[in-house]
Design a protein around this motif. Sequence first.
Motif, PDB file in Angstrom:
ATOM      1  N   PRO A   1       0.817  -1.216   0.000  1.00 28.59           N
ATOM      2  CA  PRO A   1       0.000   0.000   0.000  1.00 28.59           C
ATOM      3  C   PRO A   1       0.850   1.264   0.000  1.00 28.59           C
ATOM      4  O   PRO A   1       1.829   1.364   0.743  1.00 28.59           O
ATOM      5  N   GLN A   2       0.479   2.207  -0.842  1.00 31.01           N
ATOM      6  CA  GLN A   2       1.197   3.467  -0.926  1.00 31.01           C
ATOM      7  C   GLN A   2       0.519   4.514  -0.043  1.00 31.01           C
ATOM      8  O   GLN A   2      -0.683   4.751  -0.180  1.00 31.01           O
ATOM      9  N   PRO A   3       1.250   5.148   0.876  1.00 34.58           N
ATOM     10  CA  PRO A   3       0.662   6.178   1.732  1.00 34.58           C
ATOM     11  C   PRO A   3       0.032   7.288   0.896  1.00 34.58           C
ATOM     12  O   PRO A   3       0.669   7.822  -0.011  1.00 34.58           O
ATOM     13  N   GLY A   4      -1.221   7.601   1.178  1.00 37.85           N
ATOM     14  CA  GLY A   4      -1.918   8.640   0.424  1.00 37.85           C
ATOM     15  C   GLY A   4      -2.397   8.194  -0.936  1.00 37.85           C
ATOM     16  O   GLY A   4      -2.961   8.999  -1.690  1.00 37.85           O
ATOM     17  N   GLY A   5      -2.208   6.908  -1.282  1.00 40.93           N
ATOM     18  CA  GLY A   5      -2.655   6.406  -2.573  1.00 40.93           C
ATOM     19  C   GLY A   5      -4.167   6.340  -2.651  1.00 40.93           C
ATOM     20  O   GLY A   5      -4.861   6.194  -1.644  1.00 40.93           O
ATOM     21  N   THR A   6      -4.691   6.445  -3.861  1.00 43.01           N
ATOM     22  CA  THR A   6      -6.135   6.361  -4.072  1.00 43.01           C
ATOM     23  C   THR A   6      -6.648   5.005  -3.606  1.00 43.01           C
ATOM     24  O   THR A   6      -5.982   3.979  -3.764  1.00 43.01           O
ATOM     25  N   ILE A   7      -7.844   5.003  -3.027  1.00 46.17           N
ATOM     26  CA  ILE A   7      -8.474   3.786  -2.513  1.00 46.17           C
ATOM     27  C   ILE A   7      -9.769   3.546  -3.281  1.00 46.17           C
ATOM     28  O   ILE A   7     -10.570   4.467  -3.464  1.00 46.17           O
ATOM     29  N   ALA A   8      -9.975   2.324  -3.743  1.00 48.35           N
ATOM     30  CA  ALA A   8     -11.206   1.956  -4.446  1.00 48.35           C
ATOM     31  C   ALA A   8     -12.089   1.129  -3.529  1.00 48.35           C
ATOM     32  O   ALA A   8     -11.598   0.324  -2.727  1.00 48.35           O
ATOM     33  N   VAL A   9     -13.400   1.328  -3.650  1.00 49.44           N
ATOM     34  CA  VAL A   9     -14.388   0.554  -2.888  1.00 49.44           C
ATOM     35  C   VAL A   9     -15.391  -0.026  -3.870  1.00 49.44           C
ATOM     36  O   VAL A   9     -16.004   0.710  -4.655  1.00 49.44           O
ATOM     37  N   VAL A  10     -15.556  -1.339  -3.844  1.00 51.30           N
ATOM     38  CA  VAL A  10     -16.525  -2.039  -4.693  1.00 51.30           C
ATOM     39  C   VAL A  10     -17.387  -2.878  -3.773  1.00 51.30           C
ATOM     40  O   VAL A  10     -16.867  -3.717  -3.028  1.00 51.30           O
ATOM     41  N   ALA A  11     -18.702  -2.659  -3.796  1.00 48.33           N
ATOM     42  CA  ALA A  11     -19.561  -3.265  -2.780  1.00 48.33           C
ATOM     43  C   ALA A  11     -20.788  -3.937  -3.395  1.00 48.33           C
ATOM     44  O   ALA A  11     -21.765  -3.266  -3.741  1.00 48.33           O
ATOM     45  N   PRO A  12     -20.764  -5.262  -3.534  1.00 53.24           N
ATOM     46  CA  PRO A  12     -21.957  -5.977  -3.984  1.00 53.24           C
ATOM     47  C   PRO A  12     -22.915  -6.232  -2.820  1.00 53.24           C
ATOM     48  O   PRO A  12     -22.627  -7.003  -1.917  1.00 53.24           O
ATOM     49  N   GLY A  13     -24.031  -5.526  -2.857  1.00 56.92           N
ATOM     50  CA  GLY A  13     -25.118  -5.780  -1.921  1.00 56.92           C
ATOM     51  C   GLY A  13     -26.328  -6.135  -2.749  1.00 56.92           C
ATOM     52  O   GLY A  13     -26.251  -7.006  -3.615  1.00 56.92           O
TER      53      GLY A  13
END
Length: 325
Positions: A123-135
């Motif tokens: 993980p890169q500090p301050g790197g973009t984070i993706a969220v994918v959520a199947p509900g």
Amino acid sequence: MLLAGDIGGTKTHLAIFSSPGELRTPVVEKTFPSARYASLEVMVKEFLTQVDVQVDRACFGVAGPIMNGKAKITNLPWVMDEEEMQKSLGIPKICLLNDLSAMAYGVPLLEEQDIYTLNAGTPQPGGTIAVVAPGTGLGEAFLVHNGSRYIAHPSEGGHADFAPLNERELDLLRFMLQRSAHVSYEHVCSGIGLPNLYAFLQSTGAYEEPDWLSDQLSLVSDHTPIIVKGAVESAVPICIETLKTFVAILGAEAGNMALKVLSSGGVYIGGGLPPRFLSLFTDGSFMQAFLAKGRMGQMLSHYPVYIILYPNVALIGAAAHGFTL
């Protein structure tokens, strides 16, 4: 005092928080069946009457798009307006958030025991984070660091075109195109998508459906819980294969999202479905599909991938954002 809510078409979770440092221990919380209420205002008024706590701000994660401070919940006839709610509820500050933005704001607050690691990566500090959520549907969002903190951005990427990776998924797409002019990832990778996968596998003639399963499916309109239960508790082959297909497609779409936002800070898989059959994510099929991006696969191998286990991530995310208002 801050009122936060995770507002869904089926249920709504409301809680009151006293400070941003105590998001795991709300002052009071309660879950309501959403459809029993004419509006969110009616529900909130009932909640506040029961708890007798004065709040001065509120933030609600809403299952639907937010436009100019207004929102309509998917699968409910509720229309919400920040300004109107401020007047009606007597709360000076009210913010409506897309539910995936709320979930995203909760991600930086997660602890080690709240996640399951599929790929440790770097993980890169301050790197973009993706969220994918199947509900029920397939939600997506991402977090971008602004130099001091992460800011969430919503996305409707779950409605992007489904892209098959192999011959069987091509057959799945053909099967789905007979039912719909547009086939999105949500159609094959969500709670509403699981029955489509099941129907496709059944159409191939390669799997038998036990009589007891046929009987159960015939009695309800929502087949997803029965399919999941059939796989997890009864090891029915067609149910297991349905979930395996779901996991592989989710891996591919998570990889797509990682490419689009360059999520070197990590990819987080949320939603209510993955924790229910966590073991199917560990056989390698998810990460194989995630990394199947040609020459970009090597780059993605360095991106951490996690499954969110903490059930209230959207609620604490809404609360965390609310305290910044």
